[in-house]
Design a protein around this motif. Structure first.
Motif, mmCIF file in Angstrom:
data_model
loop_
_atom_site.group_PDB
_atom_site.id
_atom_site.type_symbol
_atom_site.label_atom_id
_atom_site.label_comp_id
_atom_site.label_asym_id
_atom_site.label_seq_id
_atom_site.Cartn_x
_atom_site.Cartn_y
_atom_site.Cartn_z
ATOM 1 N N GLU A 149 0.846 -1.181 0.000
ATOM 2 C CA GLU A 149 0.000 0.000 0.000
ATOM 3 C C GLU A 149 0.885 1.235 0.000
ATOM 4 O OE1 GLU A 149 -2.361 -1.317 3.445
ATOM 5 O OE2 GLU A 149 -4.087 -0.964 2.138
ATOM 6 N N SER A 150 0.514 2.198 -0.832
ATOM 7 C CA SER A 150 1.291 3.428 -0.934
ATOM 8 C C SER A 150 0.358 4.603 -0.699
ATOM 9 C CB SER A 150 1.917 3.512 -2.341
ATOM 10 O OG SER A 150 2.421 4.816 -2.568
ATOM 11 N N TYR A 151 0.816 5.539 0.115
ATOM 12 C CA TYR A 151 -0.007 6.719 0.416
ATOM 13 C C TYR A 151 0.573 8.001 -0.173
ATOM 14 C CZ TYR A 151 -2.618 3.712 3.575
ATOM 15 O OH TYR A 151 -3.395 2.698 4.091
ATOM 16 N N THR A 203 6.609 6.722 -1.810
ATOM 17 C CA THR A 203 6.540 5.305 -1.435
ATOM 18 C C THR A 203 6.460 4.428 -2.681
ATOM 19 O OG1 THR A 203 5.413 5.916 0.598
ATOM 20 C CG2 THR A 203 5.259 3.608 -0.062
ATOM 21 N N THR A 204 5.702 4.867 -3.666
ATOM 22 C CA THR A 204 5.598 4.107 -4.916
ATOM 23 C C THR A 204 6.967 4.034 -5.595
ATOM 24 O OG1 THR A 204 3.300 4.787 -5.145
ATOM 25 C CG2 THR A 204 4.406 4.027 -7.154
ATOM 26 N N PHE A 205 7.675 5.151 -5.589
ATOM 27 C CA PHE A 205 9.040 5.215 -6.129
ATOM 28 C C PHE A 205 9.935 4.200 -5.407
ATOM 29 C CE2 PHE A 205 13.353 6.826 -6.323
ATOM 30 C CZ PHE A 205 13.487 7.447 -7.538
ATOM 31 N N LEU A 213 -4.463 5.317 -16.422
ATOM 32 C CA LEU A 213 -3.682 6.546 -16.542
ATOM 33 C C LEU A 213 -3.654 7.277 -15.203
ATOM 34 C CD1 LEU A 213 -4.821 8.214 -19.905
ATOM 35 C CD2 LEU A 213 -2.489 7.554 -19.266
ATOM 36 N N GLY A 214 -2.471 7.693 -14.798
ATOM 37 C CA GLY A 214 -2.349 8.499 -13.590
ATOM 38 C C GLY A 214 -2.246 7.725 -12.288
ATOM 39 N N VAL A 215 -2.137 6.383 -12.364
ATOM 40 C CA VAL A 215 -2.012 5.628 -11.106
ATOM 41 C C VAL A 215 -0.602 5.677 -10.528
ATOM 42 C CG1 VAL A 215 -3.924 3.997 -11.421
ATOM 43 C CG2 VAL A 215 -1.636 3.389 -12.243
ATOM 44 N N GLY A 216 0.383 5.947 -11.395
ATOM 45 C CA GLY A 216 1.757 6.025 -10.905
ATOM 46 C C GLY A 216 2.719 5.049 -11.558
ATOM 47 N N LYS A 217 2.369 4.569 -12.741
ATOM 48 C CA LYS A 217 3.251 3.621 -13.437
ATOM 49 C C LYS A 217 4.604 4.265 -13.739
ATOM 50 C CE LYS A 217 0.371 2.860 -16.859
ATOM 51 N NZ LYS A 217 -0.674 3.815 -16.382
ATOM 52 N N THR A 218 4.567 5.513 -14.172
ATOM 53 C CA THR A 218 5.827 6.177 -14.517
ATOM 54 C C THR A 218 6.653 6.461 -13.262
ATOM 55 O OG1 THR A 218 4.947 7.065 -16.564
ATOM 56 C CG2 THR A 218 6.864 8.196 -15.648
ATOM 57 N N ILE A 219 6.003 6.830 -12.181
ATOM 58 C CA ILE A 219 6.732 7.056 -10.928
ATOM 59 C C ILE A 219 7.364 5.751 -10.442
ATOM 60 C CG2 ILE A 219 6.391 7.580 -8.464
ATOM 61 C CD1 ILE A 219 4.534 9.869 -9.452
ATOM 62 N N PHE A 220 6.619 4.674 -10.526
ATOM 63 C CA PHE A 220 7.153 3.363 -10.160
ATOM 64 C C PHE A 220 8.375 3.046 -11.025
ATOM 65 C CE2 PHE A 220 7.583 -1.165 -10.274
ATOM 66 C CZ PHE A 220 7.203 -1.600 -9.011
ATOM 67 N N LEU A 250 -7.147 10.354 -2.130
ATOM 68 C CA LEU A 250 -6.683 10.632 -3.498
ATOM 69 C C LEU A 250 -5.321 10.023 -3.811
ATOM 70 C CD1 LEU A 250 -7.376 14.379 -4.430
ATOM 71 C CD2 LEU A 250 -8.264 12.307 -5.531
ATOM 72 N N ASP A 251 -4.454 9.961 -2.809
ATOM 73 C CA ASP A 251 -3.070 9.536 -3.051
ATOM 74 C C ASP A 251 -2.824 8.070 -2.707
ATOM 75 O OD1 ASP A 251 -2.655 12.111 -3.841
ATOM 76 O OD2 ASP A 251 -1.508 12.715 -2.068
ATOM 77 N N TYR A 252 -3.877 7.374 -2.340
ATOM 78 C CA TYR A 252 -3.713 5.962 -1.982
ATOM 79 C C TYR A 252 -3.562 5.095 -3.236
ATOM 80 C CZ TYR A 252 -4.842 1.278 -0.346
ATOM 81 O OH TYR A 252 -4.796 -0.063 -0.089
HETATM 82 P P1 ADP Z 1 0.926 6.782 -15.072
HETATM 83 O O1 ADP Z 1 2.304 6.601 -15.631
HETATM 84 O O2 ADP Z 1 0.339 5.542 -14.456
HETATM 85 O O3 ADP Z 1 -0.033 7.406 -16.053
HETATM 86 P P2 ADP Z 1 2.217 8.833 -13.476
HETATM 87 O O4 ADP Z 1 3.299 8.103 -12.717
HETATM 88 O O5 ADP Z 1 2.658 9.602 -14.668
HETATM 89 O O6 ADP Z 1 1.025 7.806 -13.846
HETATM 90 O O7 ADP Z 1 1.466 9.844 -12.518
HETATM 91 C C1 ADP Z 1 0.933 9.500 -11.272
HETATM 92 C C2 ADP Z 1 0.359 10.758 -10.614
HETATM 93 O O8 ADP Z 1 -0.298 10.434 -9.398
HETATM 94 C C3 ADP Z 1 1.444 11.782 -10.266
HETATM 95 O O9 ADP Z 1 0.960 13.061 -10.530
HETATM 96 C C4 ADP Z 1 1.644 11.559 -8.772
HETATM 97 O O10 ADP Z 1 2.080 12.713 -8.110
HETATM 98 C C5 ADP Z 1 0.243 11.174 -8.317
HETATM 99 N N1 ADP Z 1 0.218 10.328 -7.113
HETATM 100 C C6 ADP Z 1 -0.467 10.612 -5.981
HETATM 101 N N2 ADP Z 1 -0.313 9.646 -5.079
HETATM 102 C C7 ADP Z 1 0.495 8.716 -5.615
HETATM 103 C C8 ADP Z 1 1.010 7.481 -5.136
HETATM 104 N N3 ADP Z 1 0.707 6.978 -3.921
HETATM 105 N N4 ADP Z 1 1.827 6.785 -5.974
HETATM 106 C C9 ADP Z 1 2.115 7.255 -7.201
HETATM 107 N N5 ADP Z 1 1.646 8.417 -7.713
HETATM 108 C C10 ADP Z 1 0.836 9.145 -6.926
#
Ligand code: ADP
Ligand code: MG
Length: 148
Positions: free
Chosen positions: A4-6, A10-12, A34-41, A130-132
């Protein structure tokens, strides 16, 4: 395994930890809206491989190569229509290459993904804020990934 990431950090970090135990030839599939955090991961994963280049979504390129001791082949299948279109990028050279493949939107080309791959699904749950993010990791049989 379920994480679980908040927050984005944490996702990074989960991505970064995952990279510690990968080997050349590993295929990691990353799915989620889209926007779940795949790129951040993926950015965390790349950092874990020792790559300091800024990683973005390779939306118009299908595959982006980042050199490192274990190179990263970063795929984005979002715009791919079918497995045949994937053939045209010569994806098998990457899948069986000397690096690790991280494949965003791998669910769009399931037929091309070896059964032994690792699958990671990132989901939101608005009732948790929102950030979960819930991060489900299903380690493939070809992987020796260890996560604490
Ligand atoms: P994707 O590649 O899945 O489309 P991105 O990684 O580009 O998504 O973007 C994820 C967005 O969600 C970012 O704006 C980030 O700041 C936001 N966010 C909020 N909470 C989280 C979280 N727990 N983990 C990852 N991203 C998060
Ligand atoms: Mg992305």
């Amino acid at each position: 395994m379920i994480y679980e990431s908040y927050n984005p950090d944490t996702t990074f970090e989960i991505g970064q930890k995952l990279a510690a135990n990968v080997r050349a030839g590993d295929i990691i599939c990353l799915v989620g809206d889209l926007g779940v955090g795949k790129t951040i991961f993926t950015q965390g994963f790349a950092a874990g491989l020792g790559i300091d280049t800024h990683i973005t979504s390779p939306t118009f390129t299908i595959v982006q190569v980042y050199e490192a001791d274990i190179p990263l082949y970063h795929f984005d299948m979002y715009r791919i229509e079918d497995a045949q279109e994937l053939e045209s990028v010569g994806y098998q050279d990457y899948f069986w290459g000397k690096g690790v493949c991280l494949v965003e939107w791998a669910n769009k080309v399931k037929a091309a993904i070896p059964d032994t791959a690792t699958w990671i699904t990132i989901e939101k749950d608005m009732t948790m804020g929102l950030d979960y993010r819930k991060i489900l990791i299903d380690i493939g049989t070809s992987n020796q990934i260890v996560l604490e």
